[in-house]
Design a protein around this motif. Structure first.
Motif, short mmCIF file in Angstrom:
data_model
loop_
_atom_site.label_atom_id
_atom_site.label_comp_id
_atom_site.label_asym_id
_atom_site.label_seq_id
_atom_site.Cartn_x
_atom_site.Cartn_y
_atom_site.Cartn_z
N GLU A 23 9.74 -0.88 -0.35
CA GLU A 23 9.02 0.25 -0.93
C GLU A 23 8.89 0.10 -2.44
OE1 GLU A 23 6.79 3.65 -0.90
OE2 GLU A 23 7.50 2.45 0.80
N VAL A 24 9.95 -0.36 -3.09
CA VAL A 24 9.87 -0.57 -4.55
C VAL A 24 8.84 -1.64 -4.88
CG1 VAL A 24 11.17 -1.39 -6.55
CG2 VAL A 24 12.24 0.21 -4.95
N VAL A 25 8.88 -2.74 -4.13
CA VAL A 25 7.90 -3.81 -4.37
C VAL A 25 6.49 -3.30 -4.12
CG1 VAL A 25 7.13 -6.07 -3.57
CG2 VAL A 25 9.57 -5.62 -3.85
N HIS A 26 6.33 -2.48 -3.08
CA HIS A 26 5.00 -1.94 -2.76
C HIS A 26 4.47 -1.08 -3.89
CE1 HIS A 26 1.71 -0.32 -0.43
NE2 HIS A 26 2.18 0.91 -0.58
N ARG A 27 5.33 -0.22 -4.43
CA ARG A 27 4.88 0.65 -5.53
C ARG A 27 4.55 -0.16 -6.78
NH1 ARG A 27 5.75 6.11 -4.79
NH2 ARG A 27 6.91 6.66 -2.89
N LEU A 28 5.35 -1.18 -7.07
CA LEU A 28 5.05 -2.02 -8.23
C LEU A 28 3.74 -2.76 -8.07
CD1 LEU A 28 8.60 -3.51 -9.00
CD2 LEU A 28 7.37 -1.72 -10.27
N ILE A 29 3.49 -3.28 -6.87
CA ILE A 29 2.24 -4.00 -6.63
C ILE A 29 1.05 -3.05 -6.76
CG2 ILE A 29 0.90 -5.20 -4.86
CD1 ILE A 29 3.43 -6.50 -3.90
#
Length: 399
Positions: A23-29
């Motif tokens: 989820e963190v990676v998704h938001r950053l992307i």
């Protein structure tokens, strides 16, 4: 009992951590991808597959390292085997998603909603065909890898390989038609003979290529019917492609009228008509007498349009207008049959009149109107004339 609870807690904790990281990676992307089409496509199309792959992989590692107390037991081996299969399937899903993202990003660079979209449609056709091939290859490889995790399958692998030649020959003979369509589909995708949204005439039907797969092609006919043809049809049967090089096309409207029709006046009326409609692209407007037998003459109006659909409407408009013009303005030019009655000796009235001598004069070069010439006059006509000159003949010599 305490060991089992530890294993369950470790599995849930690993899944939660994996979901949080994804989820963190998704938001950053998503934040970084506001100006990047590739990152935007990754955030939209690869998110679910990334979640599943990361979660299954984390749970598999957690169970493997938290079940040391049950090494060698049947339930641990079965559970780890199921998780390995899940990891293989999730990884294949993620790889397929990444390939789809790359293909969609490549397609976004080529717009098909512009007038000159021939190159874009060609690339789109090739990418769509490659997508289907890659998905099939990924599925086959995934199933193969999953089967190879079973010891029984690995044991019979040698026997399968020894008989692969015979099985391959039998399979090729049994699937000859299917394989022929598959290779024909690949040939169509990369030979540029037909592309998605091309306007074609097949089996006497006029339509556009709506879908192109490895085994069949869907042609949307002008009246919204669908004609389903095998891909091998387009490699073995002649067909018309109206938009292979460009969307601009020529069309005709023919009329059978009496010999008394004023051709030049009809030509001028055609010019006035096409100049008053947005369907005409301004390239070709020609009216010629193409036949003069059987008591009537055949007049052909040749017009051009920017697309096949506009040409269809323009041809219908030309027919409707010129039919009304002949009926209302030149009724004596309507098709009719003549009957002549002579006297008892068989003499006809026109034989009693001495014909008048008329001077024959060849028209000068400048007196031939452009609307009466298809292969000359305008720049488009000159280019068409050059295109149809033979290999050993120049345009000047032909004239």
């Amino acid at each position: 009992m305490h060991s089992y609870l530890v294993t369950i807690v470790a599995a849930f904790a690993a899944a939660a951590i994996a979901l949080a990281v994804v989820e963190v990676v998704h938001r950053l992307i998503r934040r970084w991808g506001r100006r990047s089409l590739l990152l935007t496509e990754l955030a939209e199309h690869a998110h679910r597959s990334f979640q599943v792959a990361a979660t299954v992989l984390a749970v598999q590692f957690a169970i493997r390292f938290s079940t040391g107390y049950a090494v060698g037991t049947g339930w641990r081996q079965a559970l780890l085997h199921m998780l390995v299969l899940a990891v293989i399937a999730a990884t294949a899903w993620l790889v397929a998603s990444l390939l789809v993202v790359v293909e969609d990003t490549a397609l976004a660079r080529f717009r098909v909603d512009v007038p000159d979209n021939r190159h874009a449609r060609r690339v789109r056709t090739q990418v769509v065909m490659l997508r289907r091939v890659t998905i099939v290859v990924i599925v086959v490889l995934t199933v193969g890898v999953m089967l190879m995790t079973f010891p029984a399958v690995r044991g019979i692998g040698a026997g399968v390989l020894t008989s692969a030649g015979v099985v391959g020959i039998v399979a090729a003979l049994a699937a000859q038609s299917l394989l022929g369509n598959v290779f024909a589909g690949l040939q169509l995708a990369f030979s540029d003979a037909v592309r998605l949204d091309d306007v074609v005439v097949v089996e006497g039907e006029w339509g556009r290529i709506e879908e192109l797969t490895l085994s069949y092609v869907v042609v949307q006919i002008w009246d919204d019917r669908r004609l389903i043809l095998p891909t091998s049809y387009f490699t073995s049967t002649p067909f018309q492609n109206w938009t292979r090089t460009e969307a601009k096309v020529l069309g005709t409207a023919e009329f059978e009228v009496d010999w008394s029709v004023p051709v030049q006046a009809m030509r001028e009326e055609l010019r006035r008509l096409v100049e008053s409609t947005e369907l005409w692209d301004g390239r070709v407007c020609v009216l010629q007498v193409t036949d003069a037998t059987g008591g009537m003459i055949k007049v052909r109006a040749l017009v051009s349009a920017g697309s096949a659909g506009a040409l269809w409407d323009l041809r219908c408009l030309v027919r409707e207008h010129l039919v009304a013009w002949v009926r209302d303005q030149r009724p004596t030019a309507m098709p009719r049959l003549r009957t002549e009655v002579g006297d008892g000796a068989g003499n006809l009235p026109w034989q009693w009149v001495k014909p008048r001598a008329s001077a024959v004069r060849r028209p000068a070069e400048g007196e031939v109107p452009d609307d009466a010439r298809l292969f000359g006059g305008s720049d488009d006509g000159e280019a068409r004339s050059e295109a149809f000159v033979g290999p050993d003949e120049t345009a000047e010599a032909r004239r």
